[in-house]
Structure formats: structure tokens, C-alpha cells
Design an enzyme around this catalytic site. Structure first.
Site, short mmCIF file in Angstrom:
data_model
loop_
_atom_site.label_atom_id
_atom_site.label_comp_id
_atom_site.label_asym_id
_atom_site.label_seq_id
_atom_site.Cartn_x
_atom_site.Cartn_y
_atom_site.Cartn_z
CD GLU A 81 -32.93 10.86 -1.21
OE1 GLU A 81 -34.01 11.29 -1.63
OE2 GLU A 81 -32.84 9.99 -0.33
CE LYS A 268 -38.19 10.79 -0.67
NZ LYS A 268 -36.73 10.67 -0.70
CG ASP A 284 -47.32 12.55 -16.44
OD1 ASP A 284 -46.96 12.89 -15.30
OD2 ASP A 284 -48.39 12.93 -16.96
CG HIS A 382 -28.17 9.46 3.33
ND1 HIS A 382 -28.80 9.25 2.13
CD2 HIS A 382 -28.36 10.76 3.65
CE1 HIS A 382 -29.37 10.38 1.74
NE2 HIS A 382 -29.11 11.31 2.65
C1 MEV Z 1 -35.15 8.29 1.84
O1 MEV Z 1 -35.12 9.04 0.65
C2 MEV Z 1 -36.00 7.05 1.68
C3 MEV Z 1 -36.20 6.22 2.97
O2 MEV Z 1 -36.68 7.07 3.99
C4 MEV Z 1 -37.18 5.14 2.63
C5 MEV Z 1 -37.65 4.35 3.84
O3 MEV Z 1 -37.68 4.89 4.96
O4 MEV Z 1 -38.05 3.18 3.62
C6 MEV Z 1 -34.88 5.65 3.43
#
Ligand code: MEV
Length: 429
Positions: A81, A268, A284, A382
Site C-alpha cells: 500500500e 487496521k 507470523d 494518499h
Molecule cells: C488505510 O490503510 C488506513 C486508515 O484507514 C486508518 C484509519 O482510518 O485510521 C487511514
């Protein structure tokens, strides 16, 4: 290695970065060459898993600016990413003025679970097992089936839990095993299988499962950092006041900590960092993910793995704590050539130190996401980075990639169709 060797690192060519890294970390010619070749060969791969048909490569990036417990770290990250590595490096830079990250790790104690069913009298069984506990620990230490004791590890304690289930009550025994620098799955599973017959005999029950728990609550790592109002303000080039950014990030944290829908995305983002270093070091990542998500749910609902508050100066304090069962020996950490190089780049001396780095990386990644989300949003930055991917997808090669990516980002149209048009124009010239 100093911070300065790496200033402008992102603007360099891959070969120049490799040269800087080689000098900073004493990578050999051979190791540096392996970085370009993806390093894993088919023969090694064929010994790692079954039915091998090939190799699968991902980019290996380097996060810079990490000052952890007053020591400089370069953090290898394997991830597909865009913007993740840049965001981590940026977050780490912004907290250097307050000393970077302070991190710690508990002893590397893993849990091995043994399920015992059909016990005639649970209370009596637990009583008898408690009486035999010390002799079982002594026995485990003397047989040491996976050579843990020799390295300072071994069985530390035994706990008993009665579980109520749809199939009635059963006993679960927890073996608390110090696995030192290993991930521990093999050592713990072997010990559980070795000791199970003893527990069966003492309890009068029947053994069912004997397996490690990935909810490694006794093997956690924590990290903390402070981001000043001043640094926060200049990070937005003064578009937002530092005080306001702190409040906005606290709102973002409150959102994640009270809503599982948001917490899933928030966490995430943390794993964008954590997984990428866990993978780079041959560890792992499924075990780490499963353990951390279960840990995030232990208060009854799924929550944020990080916490934020304002200190007496009004600056932002971020903290993280999570189970981190990562190793510096054994498994793919020992067989995968890139994993060995990643460990050399990190310069960690133990699995505990590695978990401190990974926890700091997770916190950095989360802070970077919240800072962006709470101010200008993430899409602008991004998309600028994603533009390079888009240019490649449209067929751009070498110098064309950056030219097309810049045009796409400037126009705010980061799309493959537009990239193709721009490429045709460029080539037409
Ligand atoms: C994207 O890979 C991760 C985010 O969505 C994390 C978040 O929303 O805190 C930017």
C-alpha cells in the site's frame, strides 16, 4: 547511524538508497544484492511450504527517523500500500523533539492450552492438580523437550480455568512458558503434548486439544510518544493550530474507542505498520493479528489498541499496548534471506527489543493516520503517492512514471484512463 544520513532518503533512487543503507548498517555486497533480487530462491521456498509453484514478491521499504528508547532504528516494512512507509517515517520524525518513543516489553511468556473433558469432579481435580503443580514444572524443566531451559526459558507456571460451554463444563490448563527469542508455537505445542498425559492421569479426565493460544496476554509490548502542539501545527504548514489538532485527534480517538465500526479501521491502520515489519522479519503476522484483535475485545467490545490524552502542556500523548509474539530465531526468521537482512537492518538484540520497535511502529502509523484524518483528510497525500502506481498501471516506464504521476496528482485525477492519455501525449512528443 544518524538521522542526517537519511534526510531526503525518499527522493533518492533505489540504488542510492541501497548504498546509504549498506553503509549505515554494514550490509555486505551479497546482502545488498539480495535486496534487489527478492532474495528467496525456489529451493528454499520449496522447503518452507507444500506444493510450491513459484514466488510472490512485495516491495520492501524502509521507515526512517525512529528513535526508540534513545536508540536509532531503521525499520524494514513489507507492504503493497502506498503512503504507509512515508506516514510512519513522518510520524516518527514529528516526535523526535520530545525524545521519540519510549517502549517496553514483558517477558516472552506464551500460553499453551490443554483441554480436559469428562472430569468426574472438577473441584477435586483442580485441588489435586494444584498439589502436583511444582512437580510438573520440575519435570518439564528436566525433560525440556524443546531446549528452552538452556536459553533461560521454560515452563514458569500453570493455571487452571473452568469453562462453561454448550457441551458442559470442562477444564482448561494454561501452561505459562517463557519462550525467550522464539515465537514459541513449536515449543509450547510440544510441551503441551508432553505434559498432557500427566494432567489426564491426575484429573481423571480425557485430554482433547493441546495447542498454543495466540491471545498472548502475558507477552505484550507497549510504546509511548509525545507530539507537541508546535510540531503538530508546523506539520500542517500552519493551516491548523496545534491546540486544535490535539483536540481533533482526541475526538478521533474517542470515536475509535467507542465504536467498533471505526475501531476496525483505526486498528487496521495500526496493522499497516505492525504487519509490514512482522512480515519483513519473517514472523507470523496471522498470529500477531489474531492475538491483538482478541486483546482489543477483552473489555467486552472491540476497542482501539492505542490511547491518546493531553498532557499538562496541552501536547498530545499517544500510547499503545498489544500482545506481540515475534521472534528473532526459528521459523522463517532463520530461513528467509530477506528476513535475516531485515533483522540486521533493525539491529535488534532480542525478540523483546523487536517487539518494542514494532509497537512503536504501530503507534506511529496510527498517529499519522489520525493526524491526517483529523485535519486535511488522507486522500490528498494518499493519491499523490498512489499516482505512481496508476502511472505504472497505464504502462509508464522509468522516467515517465514520475512525470505522469506528478501530472495526475496536480490535476487531482489519479485515474488509469487519464494516465494513459497523458502517456500517449508524452510519447507523442
Ligand atoms: C488505510 O490503510 C488506513 C486508515 O484507514 C486508518 C484509519 O482510518 O485510521 C487511514
Amino acid at each position: 547511524m544518524t538521522e542526517n544520513n537519511f534526510s531526503g532518503f525518499h527522493k533518492k533512487k533505489v540504488s542510492e538508497r541501497q548504498e546509504i543503507l549498506k553503509k549505515a548498517t554494514q550490509l555486505s555486497e551479497e546482502e545488498t544484492a539480495l535486496l534487489s533480487n527478492g532474495s528467496l530462491d525456489l529451493e528454499t521456498a520449496n522447503r518452507m511450504i507444500e506444493n510450491v509453484i513459484g514466488l510472490h514478491s512485495l516491495p520492501l521499504g524502509l521507515a526512517t527517523n525512529f528513535l526508540i528508547n534513545k536508540k536509532e532504528f531503521l525499520v524494514p516494512m513489507v507492504i503493497e500500500e502506498p503512503s504507509v512507509v512515508a506516514a510512519a517515517s513522518f510520524a516518527a520524525k514529528l516526535c523526535r523533539s520530545t525524545g521519540g518513543f519510549t517502549a517496553s516489553a514483558s517477558d516472552p511468556i506464551m500460553i499453551g492450552q490443554i483441554q480436559l473433558v469428562e472430569i468426574p469432579d472438577l473441584e477435586k481435580a483442580i485441588e489435586s492438580l494444584e498439589k502436583e503443580k511444582e512437580s510438573i514444572i520440575e519435570y518439564a524443566t528436566s525433560v525440556d523437550p524443546m531446549v528452552l531451559v538452556k536459553y533461560g526459558g521454560g515452563l514458569r507456571d500453570i493455571e487452571f480455568r473452568v469453562i462453561e460451554s454448550e457441551r458442559g463444563s470442562f477444564l482448561v490448563i494454561h501452561l505459562l512458558v517463557d519462550v525467550r527469542d522464539a515465537m514459541g508455537a513449536n515449543a509450547v505445542n510440544t510441551l503441551a503434548e508432553t505434559l498432557a498425559p500427566r494432567f489426564e492421569k491426575i484429573s481423571g479426565g480425557k485430554v482433547r486439544l493441546r495447542i498454543i493460544s495466540n491471545l498472548a496476554v502475558n507477552r505484550t509490548a507497549s510504546a509511548k510518544a509525545i507530539w507537541t502542539q508546535k510540531e503538530l501545527e508546523s506539520s500542517t504548514k500552519g493551516k491548523f493550530k496545534g491546540k486544535e489538532i490535539v483536540e481533533r485527534i482526541l475526538d478521533a480517538f474517542a470515536f475509535a474507542d467507542s465504536d467498533p465500526f471505526r475501531a476496525a479501521t483505526h486498528n487496521k491502520g495500526i496493522f499497516n505498520g505492525i504487519d509490514s515489519c512482522v512480515i519483513a522479519t519473517g514472523n507470523d503476522w496471522r498470529a500477531v493479528e489474531a492475538g491483538a484483535h482478541a486483546f482489543a475485545s477483552m473489555k467486552g467490545s472491540y476497542k482501539s489498541l492505542t490511547r491518546y490524552h493531553k498532557n499538562e502542556n496541552g501536547d498530545l500523548v499517544g500510547e499503545i499496548e498489544l500482545p506481540l509474539a515475534v521472534a528473532t530465531i526459528g521459523g522463517a526468521t532463520a530461513t528467509h534471506p530477506s528476513a535475516k537482512i531485515a533483522r540486521k537492518i533493525l539491529g535488534v538484540t532480542s525478540a523483546q527489543e523487536l517487539s518494542c520497535v514494532i509497537a512503536s511502529l504501530g503507534l506511529a502509523q496510527n498517529f499519522a493516520a489520525l493526524r491526517a484524518l483529523a485535519t486535511e483528510g488522507i486522500q490528498k497525500g494518499h493519491m499523490r503517492l498512489h499516482a505512481r502506481n496508476t502511472a505504472v498501471m497505464a504502462g509508464a516506464k522509468s522516467e515517465e512514471i514520475d512525470l505522469i504521476a506528478k501530472k495526475l496528482a496536480d490535476e487531482g485525477k489519479v485515474r488509469v484512463d487519464r494516465a494513459k492519455e497523458l502517456l500517449e501525449e508524452l510519447r507523442g512528443k
